[in-house]
Design an enzyme around this catalytic site. Structure first.
Site, PDB file in Angstrom:
ATOM      1  N   GLN B 176     128.022 120.078  54.056  1.00 29.47           N
ATOM      2  CA  GLN B 176     129.125 119.443  53.349  1.00 29.47           C
ATOM      3  C   GLN B 176     128.823 117.954  53.253  1.00 29.47           C
ATOM      4  O   GLN B 176     129.160 117.151  54.127  1.00 29.47           O
ATOM      5  CB  GLN B 176     130.446 119.703  54.102  1.00 29.47           C
ATOM      6  CG  GLN B 176     131.705 119.197  53.405  1.00 29.47           C
ATOM      7  CD  GLN B 176     132.113 120.012  52.190  1.00 29.47           C
ATOM      8  OE1 GLN B 176     131.341 120.781  51.638  1.00 29.47           O
ATOM      9  NE2 GLN B 176     133.360 119.864  51.778  1.00 29.47           N
ATOM     10  N   HIS B 213     129.303 123.813  54.613  1.00 27.19           N
ATOM     11  CA  HIS B 213     128.422 124.331  53.564  1.00 27.19           C
ATOM     12  C   HIS B 213     129.011 123.786  52.287  1.00 27.19           C
ATOM     13  O   HIS B 213     130.186 124.009  51.997  1.00 27.19           O
ATOM     14  CB  HIS B 213     128.447 125.880  53.590  1.00 27.19           C
ATOM     15  CG  HIS B 213     127.501 126.513  52.621  1.00 27.19           C
ATOM     16  ND1 HIS B 213     127.275 127.867  52.595  1.00 27.19           N
ATOM     17  CD2 HIS B 213     126.707 126.007  51.659  1.00 27.19           C
ATOM     18  CE1 HIS B 213     126.389 128.170  51.655  1.00 27.19           C
ATOM     19  NE2 HIS B 213     126.036 127.054  51.065  1.00 27.19           N
ATOM     20  N   LEU B 214     128.216 123.057  51.523  1.00 22.98           N
ATOM     21  CA  LEU B 214     128.754 122.276  50.406  1.00 22.98           C
ATOM     22  C   LEU B 214     129.695 123.067  49.501  1.00 22.98           C
ATOM     23  O   LEU B 214     129.300 124.053  48.878  1.00 22.98           O
ATOM     24  CB  LEU B 214     127.594 121.715  49.575  1.00 22.98           C
ATOM     25  CG  LEU B 214     127.991 120.808  48.414  1.00 22.98           C
ATOM     26  CD1 LEU B 214     128.777 119.590  48.903  1.00 22.98           C
ATOM     27  CD2 LEU B 214     126.751 120.357  47.651  1.00 22.98           C
ATOM     28  N   HIS B 215     130.936 122.626  49.420  1.00 23.23           N
ATOM     29  CA  HIS B 215     131.915 123.321  48.588  1.00 23.23           C
ATOM     30  C   HIS B 215     133.052 122.392  48.188  1.00 23.23           C
ATOM     31  O   HIS B 215     133.325 121.395  48.850  1.00 23.23           O
ATOM     32  CB  HIS B 215     132.502 124.531  49.332  1.00 23.23           C
ATOM     33  CG  HIS B 215     133.371 124.145  50.499  1.00 23.23           C
ATOM     34  ND1 HIS B 215     132.865 123.752  51.715  1.00 23.23           N
ATOM     35  CD2 HIS B 215     134.722 124.102  50.632  1.00 23.23           C
ATOM     36  CE1 HIS B 215     133.859 123.472  52.543  1.00 23.23           C
ATOM     37  NE2 HIS B 215     135.001 123.671  51.922  1.00 23.23           N
ATOM     38  N   PHE B 216     133.706 122.758  47.099  1.00 25.81           N
ATOM     39  CA  PHE B 216     134.913 122.085  46.626  1.00 25.81           C
ATOM     40  C   PHE B 216     136.030 123.111  46.612  1.00 25.81           C
ATOM     41  O   PHE B 216     135.777 124.309  46.560  1.00 25.81           O
ATOM     42  CB  PHE B 216     134.739 121.572  45.187  1.00 25.81           C
ATOM     43  CG  PHE B 216     133.711 120.507  45.041  1.00 25.81           C
ATOM     44  CD1 PHE B 216     132.369 120.801  44.980  1.00 25.81           C
ATOM     45  CD2 PHE B 216     134.107 119.175  44.941  1.00 25.81           C
ATOM     46  CE1 PHE B 216     131.422 119.808  44.831  1.00 25.81           C
ATOM     47  CE2 PHE B 216     133.159 118.175  44.780  1.00 25.81           C
ATOM     48  CZ  PHE B 216     131.816 118.493  44.730  1.00 25.81           C
TER      49      PHE B 216
END
Lengths: 416, 390
Positions: B176, B213-216
């Site tokens: 993230q 964990h990269l998220h929007f």
């Protein structure tokens, strides 16, 4: 005689101007729809009557996709520098520009969505790109027959630059101080009509105008706005009586039911299948919406069924157990699919594959029940989908449409 | 975009045999055009007409009907509180929210991705909605059933109605950590929905991001968020035309980015600010609003305060974790008593006194952000000039 530059709004075709890019845009928004928006409700003479009213104003129709302008007054066109063709069919946002306050835009958007009156100062842009401050007075006009918004009217009164001391209080920066002239002496010329507006109030340096964060309207301007609003409303009301589709400034409840918002009606209108919506929050769960396909299937007219309970489709040979099953599902807030014998208005019966499902609004409450009908004997146009799948498709589309309602629409109200 | 319903059990649980289930499966693909949208006749849509948003909501509803959610997300009560700002309150009752085991340290805004911990590669195919990618020409639309081969495909998953996760580059297993490209993608998603009611948010670690964990997060709600009503004061205009405002008369301290002539410039400005913050361990939240035209950057220190035991008991009991939506004015409470009794005043105090950074701290941070922006933008312009010279 002044030649009208409008393309046949309520007029015969010989007045149309040659095609232009703007006309193409309009055609895209269906010129016919724009014309009929006014004439269908207020008669063919409405344009002439509105042209008699002094002032700058627009009329828009929220019932047409894109919420287009359907009328622009002479005064407005003179003030903004646009021709009628360039404005009709377009959305009101076209007059906003880079320095238009985003909060004001938000307030207008919300007033339209909530179908209420709003008066606000706004920076608009003319065709030549110059900005100018106006007092923007928006109000809805409701159809008495179904209580929904027939049109919005937007009255615009120019707000001239004040004497230095007042504008200084508003302007953030030094730029405001460059313009010392007090314009009070020209304000009385306002009464000559908006046609003069663009000459009197052009700023020497437009960027000074954009640096102003806001500009307050005076009592005089507010009064002018209200007066114009009342004249327009009075004309619309009067002419609506000619067609019988009467309007009013107040929303009326029809047959005890709250009218649905224009945006919801628009969305529902796109679902080309037979279905109705009923409102469980009201006594006797009346029908609040019926699709055109439902009306053709059953033979009833909209006026005959809105506000009534769905049971008029039942008759002597409709099985009581099935009705009981439906009632139980509704009490449990569940969906159900049944097959029952229903009756058309003229008395003939048909086997109805009926699917009933709860539809919740944004606040989580069951706002409606959707009843989707399929006549067993009707030939299927369903693209190879089973009847059940088709019904679920309708339910899905209704749910999406209802979800577009805001939190403050419908049964859930702001807490006090 | 993939549908994913996080539940308590899934955090920290190993889903054996399900690693990288995503390779080779087929999903619908929505391709969007980078071209600026025409703001003509159709700009003021009152209801969701965008093909993209329509499909997203339909797919969401389909997953709900198929029972993929663990609770009836439709049945939550929601209301607007009276007051100038209209704070929005939602009740999720009876859901016994155990404290999520902290999977990562809360004092570090940047932490490396850990494949052993729960992440989005471990979710099932059924939970995915569709993929979102840039098209090669100027058109947009849907392709059904395409495989996820490349790591470039973003995915989205739902949490509540119209509430989904957007996961860019899911297979790359990025932590993230915001960067310009991912933020730009989020802006494209916001713009594609063509409605101001579809918002995209980013929570940094330390600001209540739940998974590293990269998220929007994406949320569709027809209504105005309180933060969107707050007045603002312009403090700077960049050469690209992007304007930076400061929030005033709002309980959370923050900046608003807007203007400019394209999404790319906006993304550059906001990501420079965010990268500065995360490089300096300052937690932050981002809300993309108004179909990508307005971006809020909000600063908070709640996690730190809570660890130090400095938060008022009254608020601890309400169990509100102030992530992006909360800072924006949309709160979820767990007890009916809170739902019935909370007022705008209470929430204002919560945000102002407990969640937000103080005015002094904000000024410090803000000065740094603005000077970083000036420096970086000058750097970029100089680099562009150099490129031209070659």
């Amino acid at each position: 005689m002044v030649a009208l530059t409008i393309p046949s709004i309520g007029r015969r075709a010989e007045n149309t101007s040659p095609p232009s890019a703007a006309a193409e845009v309009m055609a895209g928004c269906s010129l016919r729809l724009i014309e009929q928006s006014l004439t269908a409700r207020y008669s063919d003479w409405i344009a002439e009557a509105l042209d008699e009213i002094q002032g700058c104003f627009l009329i828009t129709d929220p019932g047409i996709a894109g919420h287009p302008i359907v009328f622009a007054s002479h005064g407005f066109l003179a003030m903004s520098g646009y021709s009628r063709e360039e404005v009709l069919g377009r959305n009101g946002r076209m007059f906003q520009g880079p320095a238009t306050n985003r909060r004001s835009v938000l307030e207008i958007r919300e007033a339209i969505r909530e179908e209420r009156t709003l008066q606000i100062s706004l920076l608009n842009y003319r065709k030549d790109g110059t900005p100018h401050w106006i007092l923007f007075h928006l109000f809805p006009v409701f159809g008495v027959d179904d209580g929904s918004v027939a049109h919005f009217v937007a009255v615009q009164v120019p707000i001239p630059r004040r004497s230095r001391s007042l504008s200084e209080a508003r302007c953030g920066g030094a730029r405001g101080r460059l313009f010392g002239a007090c314009r009070n002496e020209v304000r009385s010329d306002c009464d000559l009509g908006c046609n003069l507006a663009s000459d009197l109030f052009v700023d020497v340096d437009n960027r000074g105008l954009e640096a102003e964060e806001s500009r307050e309207a005076s009592e005089q301007e507010k009064e002018r706005a209200s007066d114009a609003a009342n004249s327009i409303l009075s004309v619309l009301t009067q002419y609506s009586k000619l067609t019988g589709r009467v309007v009013s400034s107040k929303r009326c409840r029809v047959a005890g039911i709250s009218p649905l918002s224009s945006s919801l009606i628009l969305s529902l209108g796109r679902i080309k299948q037979s279905f109705v919506l009923t409102d469980p929050q009201l006594p006797d769960m009346p029908i609040v919406y019926a699709s055109d396909e439902f009306l053709s299937l059953t033979g009833y007219s909209r006026q005959e069924i809105l506000g009534h309970n769905y049971e008029f489709l039942n008759g002597p040979d409709t099985e009581v157990e099935v009705l009981h099953q439906i009632r139980q599902s509704i009490q449990a807030e569940c969906a159900c699919t049944v097959r029952l014998l229903n009756y058309r208005k003229e008395g003939s019966s048909f086997w109805n594959l009926l699917h009933v499902s709860p539809v919740r609004n944004a606040s989580g409450k069951v706002a409606f029940y959707v009843n989707v009908q399929i006549d067993e004997n009707a030939k299927s146009e369903g693209l190879g989908l089973s009847p059940h799948m088709r019904q679920l498709g309708v339910v899905g589309a209704v749910k999406v449409a209802v979800r577009s309602l805001s939190l403050c629409a419908g049964p859930s109200r702001p807490s006090s | 975009m993939s549908v994913y319903q996080p539940t308590e059990g899934q955090h920290g649980e190993e889903k054996s045999g399900r690693n990288c289930v995503l390779q080779g499966i087929g999903l619908p693909l929505y391709y969007f055009s980078k071209a600026e949208k025409d703001s003509g006749c159709s700009s003021e849509k009152i209801e969701p007409q965008s093909t993209f948003l329509d499909r997203l909501l339909k797919e969401w509803d389909d997953r709900k009907v198929r029972g993929l959610f663990h609770h009836d997300v439709n049945a939550y009560e929601t209301k607007i509180l009276s007051g100038d700002y209209g704070f929005i309150l939602q009740l999720i009752e009876g859901r016994d929210l155990k404290k999520r085991p902290t999977e990562f340290r809360i004092d570090r805004v940047l932490q490396p991705f850990d494949g052993k911990k729960f992440n989005f590669t471990k979710i099932a195919q059924a939970e995915m909605l569709f993929r979102f990618e840039e098209s090669e020409n100027d058109e947009s639309g849907f392709f059904e059933n395409t495989p996820i081969a490349a790591s470039e495909s973003p995915n989205v998953s739902p949490i509540g109605y119209g509430h989904v996760l957007l996961i860019p580059r899911i297979l790359d297993c990025l932590p993230q950590r915001l960067d310009e490209q991912s933020l730009l993608l989020a802006l494209y998603v916001a713009r594609e929905a063509e409605t101001p009611y579809f918002r995209v948010a980013y929570n940094s670690l330390g600001a209540f991001a739940t998974i590293n964990h990269l998220h929007f997060q994406v949320f569709y709600l027809v209504g105005v968020f309180p933060v969107e009503k707050a007045p603002t004061q312009r403090i700077m205009t960049l050469a690209s035309g992007v304007e930076i405002f400061q929030l005033s008369h709002y309980p959370v301290r923050g900046l608003v980015f807007g203007g400019g002539s394209n999404l790319e410039d906006l993304s550059i400005a906001v990501s420079i600010a965010c990268i500065f913050l995360q490089d300096n361990d300052i937690p932050y939240n981002v809300i993309i609003s108004d179909a990508g035209k307005q971006i809020f950057l909000l600063l908070q220190c709640y996690a730190e305060k809570r660890t130090r035991g400095e938060v008022n008991q009254e608020f601890l009991e309400m169990q509100i974790n102030p992530a992006a939506w909360e800072l924006g004015g949309y709160m979820v409470v767990k007890r009916r008593k809170d739902y019935q009794e909370t007022s705008e005043d209470t929430l204002w105090r919560f945000l102002d006194e407990e969640a937000s950074v103080s005015a002094e701290r904000f000024k410090e941070i803000n000065d740094c952000i603005l000077s970083t922006l000036s420096d970086k933008i000058v750097e970029r312009n100089m680099k562009r000039e150099d490129d031209h010279k070659c």
